[in-house]
Enzyme design. Structure first.
Site, short mmCIF file in Angstrom:
data_model
loop_
_atom_site.label_atom_id
_atom_site.label_comp_id
_atom_site.label_asym_id
_atom_site.label_seq_id
_atom_site.Cartn_x
_atom_site.Cartn_y
_atom_site.Cartn_z
CG ASP A 84 -25.17 -50.38 -12.17
OD1 ASP A 84 -24.89 -51.07 -13.17
OD2 ASP A 84 -24.53 -49.36 -11.86
CE LYS A 120 -29.85 -52.92 -16.91
NZ LYS A 120 -29.37 -52.11 -15.77
N GLY A 121 -28.90 -58.20 -15.10
CA GLY A 121 -28.17 -59.41 -15.50
C GLY A 121 -28.63 -60.62 -14.72
CE LYS A 122 -31.65 -63.06 -9.02
NZ LYS A 122 -31.74 -63.29 -7.61
CG HIS A 139 -26.11 -56.28 -17.86
ND1 HIS A 139 -26.99 -56.39 -18.91
CD2 HIS A 139 -26.07 -54.95 -17.56
CE1 HIS A 139 -27.44 -55.19 -19.23
NE2 HIS A 139 -26.89 -54.30 -18.44
CB THR A 140 -23.22 -58.90 -11.86
OG1 THR A 140 -22.66 -57.60 -11.91
CG2 THR A 140 -22.31 -59.84 -11.10
NE ARG A 176 -26.29 -37.92 -41.72
CZ ARG A 176 -26.86 -36.83 -42.20
NH1 ARG A 176 -27.66 -36.92 -43.25
NH2 ARG A 176 -26.66 -35.65 -41.65
N PRO A 219 -17.23 -46.42 -6.74
CG PRO A 219 -16.55 -45.09 -4.96
CD PRO A 219 -16.12 -45.59 -6.29
#
Ligand code: GDP
Ligand code: IMO
Ligand code: MG
Length: 397
Positions: free
Chosen positions: A12, A15-17, A40-41, A137, A278
């Protein structure tokens, strides 16, 4: 130049931004590990979009999105995500590619996870059991869904077989040999960005074991999770927040007192993207960051969420640990040692406002001092600074 963008903390980090913001410099974005435990926001058209499996470059119409073999896929979640994005007029044609070698999350994996969820505080997305079956496997891979005969040897509920059929009919054309694809793209000198999920401290080998995830967010995961050669990636962007958060259980040396946690959680909207839990909040831990920049081979740091600390009179940074009366600047590997850590802090003055600033020269003097302290301590330059949630809230130095 190809690059990887990897979280340096417990996930958090933003990374997404960042992926969404940096896509102008890349042609392709590729996930290599994890599954729908990732959240990822990306802010698109002023809407907050959580991406769990689809790579965060999807909002750039001319970019390719690849899901590499190291990812574990929850088919229902993937279908939900594609449907939602299609409703937003996102075009998937010739843009999304899913490796035939990705393992599937099976209904049994959700059942098996129930116990782990309690003990470790997992996301409940079937991740641990799916990777365990891969290693035993006993897994089913994406390419296997084209043979119902082959699937007969697995004891799958008929409702799941039905889901697989629906997926195959609607989205089967996305499934391909991504090793061939990636090697062709490399030959064509396309610029690839590898999108890490989770963070280095959640790495199954290098993280705070057993309070970790079941894959390698660190660069080894790119090699085994995509089939891309070692020498094809020269830029590793390590992403860190100006403070620290953690979701789920496990040691957290710099966790703040309740009141400060609440303030940071409210200001930074620190609630899990995947589970809504939270997030626990703590001060910046440079002992941890120094360790994770080393194991990831970080070549440049991206610092996010400095605006969340706007208005704090004082900011604390841990630069050493005291464990049982002994000082160390090394991040311990044992969970029982990590639980005993008393961090030693340096305090630096806070700053008024950084929100939305787009140029380094406009940053407050105190923020520059904070950034320089990180660079000197870790020995790596901060090249990217994120000052807000939106794509353009960014400084590239
Ligand atoms: P990821 O898993 O690393 O992609 O991070 P998440 O999306 O789970 O969590 C990061 C949160 O912080 C999201 O709500 C983002 O919209 C937000 N965010 C990212 N960068 C910044 C920033 O620089 N400032 C602020 N205020 N929010 C940010
Ligand atoms: P992104 O990609 C934050 C945490 C869970 C739990 C532990 C194991 O959004 O940064 P798992 O479900 O993976 O078996 O849970 O890892 N966790 C994350 N925390 N961000 C994530 O992903 C996470 N993915 C897993 O909370 O503590
Ligand atoms: Mg997240």
């Amino acid at each position: 130049m190809n690059a990887a963008l990897i979280g340096l903390q417990w996930g958090d980090e933003g990374k997404g931004k960042l992926i969404d913001s940096l896509m102008d410099s890349f042609d392709v974005v590729c996930r290599y590990q994890g599954g729908a435990n990732a959240g990822h926001t990306v802010i698109h058209d002023q809407n907050k979009i959580p991406l769990h499996l689809i790579p965060s470059g999807i909002f750039h119409p001319d970019k390719l999105c690849i899901i590499g073999n190291g990812v574990v896929i929850d088919i229902n979640q993937l279908m939900k995500e594609i449907k939602k994005l299609k409703e937003m007029n996102i075009d998937f044609k010739d843009r999304l590619f899913i490796s035939k070698r990705t393992h599937l999350i099976l209904p049994s994996h959700f059942t098996q996870e129930k116990e782990m969820k309690e003990e470790i505080g997992t996301t409940g997305r079937g991740i641990g059991p799916a990777y365990a079956d891969k290693m035993r496997r006993k897994g089913i891979r994406m390419g296997d869904i084209f043979s119902l005969d082959y699937l007969k040897s697995f004891d799958l509920p008929s409702s799941f077989i039905q889901t697989l059929k629906i997926f195959r009919e609607n989205y089967g054309h996305f499934i391909t040999d991504t090793v061939i694809l990636l090697h062709n793209l490399l030959k064509e000198k396309k610029r690839i960005l590898f999108e890490g999920a989770q963070g280095a401290l959640l790495d199954i080998d290098f993280g705070t074991y057993p309070y970790v995830t079941s894959s390698n967010p660190t660069p080894g995961g790119i090699l085994t999770g995509t089939g891309t050669p070692l020498n094809s990636i020269s830029r590793i962007i390590g992403v860190m927040k100006a403070y620290t958060t953690r979701v789920g259980k496990g040691p957290f040396p710099t966790e703040m007192d309740e009141k400060t946690q609440k303030a940071v959680r409210d200001l930074g909207k620190e609630y899990g993207t995947t589970t809504g839990r939270p997030r626990r909040c703590g001060w910046l831990d440079l002992v941890g960051i120094k360790y994770t920049t080393r194991i990831t081979g970080t070549t440049e740091i991206a610092l996010t969420k400095i605006d969340t600390l706007d208005g704090f009179p004082e900011i604390k940074i841990a630069n050493k640990y005291n464990i049982d009366g002994e000082e160390t600047d090394q991040f311990p590997s044992e969970v029982w040692k990590l639980e005993k850590v008393n961090p030693i802090y340096k305090s630096v003055p806070g700053w008024d406002s950084t929100k939305g600033i787009k140029s380094y020269k406009d940053l407050p003097r105190e923020t520059k001092i904070f950034i320089r302290y990180i660079e000197d301590f870790v020995g790596i330059k901060v090249r990217i600074i994120s000052t807000g949630r939106k794509r353009g809230d960014l400084i590239c130095v």
